[in-house]
Structures are given as structure tokens and as C-alpha cells.
Scaffold this motif. Structure first.
Motif, mmCIF file in Angstrom:
data_model
loop_
_atom_site.group_PDB
_atom_site.id
_atom_site.type_symbol
_atom_site.label_atom_id
_atom_site.label_comp_id
_atom_site.label_asym_id
_atom_site.label_seq_id
_atom_site.Cartn_x
_atom_site.Cartn_y
_atom_site.Cartn_z
ATOM 1 N N GLU A 260 0.869 -1.178 0.000
ATOM 2 C CA GLU A 260 0.000 0.000 0.000
ATOM 3 C C GLU A 260 0.910 1.233 0.000
ATOM 4 O O GLU A 260 1.956 1.225 0.654
ATOM 5 N N ALA B 153 1.988 4.708 1.304
ATOM 6 C CA ALA B 153 1.732 5.508 2.512
ATOM 7 C C ALA B 153 2.547 6.791 2.432
ATOM 8 O O ALA B 153 3.660 6.801 1.914
ATOM 9 N N SER C 297 2.633 4.626 9.716
ATOM 10 C CA SER C 297 1.917 3.480 9.110
ATOM 11 C C SER C 297 1.595 2.432 10.162
ATOM 12 O O SER C 297 0.502 1.864 10.175
ATOM 13 N N ARG D 50 -2.320 1.328 11.468
ATOM 14 C CA ARG D 50 -2.822 0.033 10.998
ATOM 15 C C ARG D 50 -2.555 -1.061 12.015
ATOM 16 O O ARG D 50 -1.619 -0.973 12.798
ATOM 17 N N VAL E 69 3.838 -1.504 3.423
ATOM 18 C CA VAL E 69 3.708 -0.163 2.833
ATOM 19 C C VAL E 69 4.960 0.235 2.061
ATOM 20 O O VAL E 69 6.065 -0.204 2.374
ATOM 21 N N CYS F 250 6.683 3.894 0.788
ATOM 22 C CA CYS F 250 6.526 5.312 1.155
ATOM 23 C C CYS F 250 7.509 6.187 0.377
ATOM 24 O O CYS F 250 8.661 6.323 0.804
#
Ligand code: FA5
Length: 384
Positions: free
Chosen positions: A143, A145, A212, A216, A222, A224
Motif C-alpha cells: 500500500e 503511505a 503506518s 494500521r 507499505v 513510502c
């Protein structure tokens, strides 16, 4: 039974009289020759060659003739139709050639005219390279971030196990942000879980790891990318404002082998197959153990090492290129983010995009990346 009527005169069928067929043919050929353009020619074709044209109707009359008269008349009609089709094809070709020649003249571009447009902008190569790296990990399920560039000291240092007396926390390395109040109070007071402290321009993307993990529940995967600041002078290999990309994975059972495999995958995605990577011991307060990540030089593959006749500019004949720092997330960092370090482990790495752009694209001077001269960015186009 009566004998066949051999005295039947085909000229009695008006449309099949030889002079009538000739007239139809001549009329058609004249109309074709007179057609000034392709549109008119299409109309002429419909009128003189189409199903309802005089010659087509005459052709149908043939069946009304007795067999012995049909051959002659059929030949005349066939020849007339052939002549018309031939004339039509020739005129079609002529008019198409005229049209093509006209279009060439009308749509000609004078490439010698002076350039009068504002050149199109392009994304900065640093942005496109950061996007490409990010995409590699997004494709693996990571993901993206992000965090603030103006950051509380707690996130930038404390939570990352960087001690209060660490040299990176001095004004020689870090830009501190003045509270502007003039009363000695610090902007960072109250920022971060146990925070008291200053606000800084973040010196690396590692504080995004902290944000992060706080935002979460594990597992956390993540990537970044972001801009960071250090009080370095602008020169060929340093800039005070630069970019890093940080990766963090926290899950049950992660080991250095996962870190190495992830690094290998990134190098393969960015540079192609068959390049080795290696980890060299290093120290970062926020990872334990910590390492420097190197990749085999993608230009000389190590062949330049010890060969003064074939020096390699990309790796300075070292055979290896240093990518950045990495390691297993220090359990103290996991604890600062409320993660059970007995159950979870993590790995992280971070590196500079400017430096990667330099050796991936043979950029010799980092100043070229910040001066905003389109002659530098244009050759990169919109791609990386
Ligand atoms: C760090 O910043 C660590 N946060 C990286 C890290 C992340 C380690 C996660 C472990 C786990 P370092 O200070 O070495 O590490 O900086 C990383 C990279 O930033 C360097 O390799 C270099 O490519 C780049 N860099 C550092 N200073 C500058 C500068 N002034 N200009 C351009 N690039 C720079």
C-alpha cells in the motif's frame, strides 16, 4: 409443331439496336470523362453502370431474343459495358491521383518554419522513477503511505530509536522549524504519543514507517515515497532537498531472507534479470540487524574490477553499486508503535531516488535535477 422463328430480327428490340447500344456507351463514356470529381463520378457510375442503367436494362432484354440473335447482341452489349467499366476505372484512378496530389499540397507542413509553440511539459524524471519503483511494490500488494514533510521530532527520531544525543539531531544535519512564538515553546509539544520536542523538516522517509504502524493493525506492507531535507550543501552528489523511498513489511515470521528476496525482486524489476545483490553489515538505530544493500553493477557486471584498461563509470570500477540502508525493524520501534515484537517481525529499507537516477541514467551532477532546465528533463520524455 412450327419451326423456330429464324427470321426474327433483333433490331426490333429497340434497346438492342447496334446504334442504340453505341449511343448508350458513348453517353456513359462522355459522362464519365466529364465528371469533375469523385463525388460526381459516383453519381455517373450509378446512372450508367448501376442496375437501372440503360446498358444494364438492355442486357436484361437479351433473354427476350431467340438464341441465334442473342449471341451477336450479347457481344455488343458486353463490349459496350466493358468499355464503360474501363473508362470508369481510368477516370477513377485519374481523379484519385488528382485528389491525393491536392491533399499533399493543401496539407503540407513547412517544417522549416520557426517553432512557435510552448514546448509541452514533462513529469520530472525523479517523479517518474519514484512512480515506477512504487508500482513494483503496489503490484506485490504493498500500500502506498505518505506522511508530512514538516514532522514532529518524535516521529522523525524518538520513535525510531534515535537517541536524544544522536548527531543527526543537531542543527548541523537537521532543519528545525521555529515556533515563531518567541517564548521558547516548541512547535512539537504534544505531537506524538509521548511527545515533547521540536518540529523538523523530516530528514528521511522512515517516520512514515511509524505513522503506518500506528495507523494500521499488522500485517503492514507499505511503500513510502517522499521528499526529505538535510542541511547538506548543494553539490554534484548532494542536495539539501531530495527524495527517498522507504519500504516496510511487518508480519508474523518475516526474516532477512524475505528482505533479501524483496530486494532481489526490485533490482530485477528495475534493471533486468541476472544481477546479484548483497547485504553488508551496517548500523541504523531503527533496524537490528542493519545492512547496506548493494547490487551488482548492471553495466560491467564486475568485469571492470582490477582492469584499469576498462574502467566503469557507473560503479567506479567497484563492481557493486550501493543502493541504500535496510534491516530488520528494531523490536523497540515495533514496541513504540504498540506492536507485539514477540509475535511480529518486520523488515525495512530506504534509499535515495536522486542517487538511483544518477547511476540508472548516467546523470553526472545532481544539480541538473534541481535547476529546472527543460533541456535536462526533456530527453526523459513522459516515460522513465
Ligand atoms: C536513511 O535515511 C535511512 N532512513 C534508510 C533506511 C531505511 C535504513 C529503512 C534502514 C531501514 P541514509 O542516511 O543512508 O539512510 O540515506 C539513505 C539514502 O539517501 C542514501 O543512500 C543516499 O542515496 C540518499 N541521500 C542522503 N543524503 C543525501 C543528499 N544530501 N542528497 C541526495 N541524496 C541523499
Amino acid at each position: 409443331m412450327s419451326a423456330p422463328n429464324k427470321s426474327y430480327d433483333p433490331v426490333e428490340v429497340e434497346a438492342l439496336k447496334p446504334e442504340e447500344i453505341e449511343r448508350m456507351r458513348d453517353e456513359a463514356v462522355a459522362a464519365i470523362a466529364a465528371a469533375p470529381d469523385l463525388k460526381t463520378l459516383r453519381e455517373v457510375k450509378a446512372a450508367h453502370v448501376g442496375d437501372r442503367s440503360p446498358l444494364a436494362l438492355a442486357n436484361r432484354e437479351l433473354s427476350a431474343l431467340p438464341p441465334h440473335a442473342r449471341a451477336d447482341a450479347g457481344k455488343r452489349v458486353g463490349q459496350a459495358r466493358g468499355a464503360v467499366n474501363k473508362a470508369l476505372a481510368a477516370r477513377q484512378e485519374e481523379l484519385e491521383a488528382e485528389r491525393d496530389a491536392r491533399v499533399l499540397v493543401e496539407e503540407a507542413v513547412d517544417v522549416t518554419l520557426p517553432y512557435d509553440r510552448i514546448p509541452l511539459g514533462a513529469r520530472h524524471p525523479l517523479t517518474t522513477l519514484a512512480d515506477r519503483i512504487t508500482d513494483v511494490f503496489v503490484a506485490m500488494g504493498y500500500e502506498v503511505a505518505e506522511g508530512p514533510e514538516v514532522e514532529a521530532e518524535w516521529y522523525n527520531f524518538d520513535a525510531l530509536n534515535i537517541a536524544k544525543d544522536h548527531p543527526a539531531r543537531t542543527m548541523q544535519d537537521t532543519f528545525f522549524v521555529d515556533s515563531g512564538r518567541g517564548d521558547g515553546t516548541r512547535l512539537g509539544d504534544g505531537l506524538g504519543p509521548d511527545a515533547s520536542g521540536d518540529v523538523v523538516l523530516r530528514t528521511h522517509t522512515s517516520p512514515v514507517q511509524i505513522r503506518s504502524m500506528l495507523d494500521r493493525e499488522p500485517p503492514v506492507y507499505v511503500i513510502c515515497p517522499g521528499r526529505v531535507y538535510r542541511t547538506d550543501e548543494l553539490d554534484a552528489t548532494h542536495t539539501p532537498v531530495f527524495h527517498q523511498i522507504e519500504l516496510l513489511a511487518v508480519d508474523e515470521g518475516l526474516t532477512m531472507a524475505d528482505l533479501k528476496g524483496t530486494l532481489d525482486h526490485m533490482v530485477l524489476s528495475l534493471f533486468g534479470e541476472g544481477l546479484k545483490t548483497r547485504l553488508r553489515p551496517n548500523y541504523f538505530p531503527f533496524t537490528e540487524p542493519s545492512a547496506e544493500m548493494d547490487m551488482e553493477c548492471y553495466v560491467c557486471h564486475g568485469a571492470s574490477v582490477g582492469d584499469p584498461d576498462n574502467p566503469c563509470r557507473t560503479c567506479s570500477s567497484e563492481g557493486w553499486i550501493e543502493l541504500g540502508g535496510c534491516g530488520m525493524v528494531n523490536p523497540r520501534v515495533l514496541a513504540a508503535c504498540g506492536i507485539d515484537a514477540d509475535r511480529y517481525s518486520g523488515f525495512a529499507f530506504g534509499f535515495g531516488i536522486e542517487r538511483l537516477l544518477m547511476f540508472r541514467h548516467n546523470v553526472e551532477d545532481m544539480r541538473d535535477m534541481v535547476e529546472g532546465d527543460v533541456r535536462f528533463t526533456r530527453p526523459f520524455g513522459m516515460e522513465i
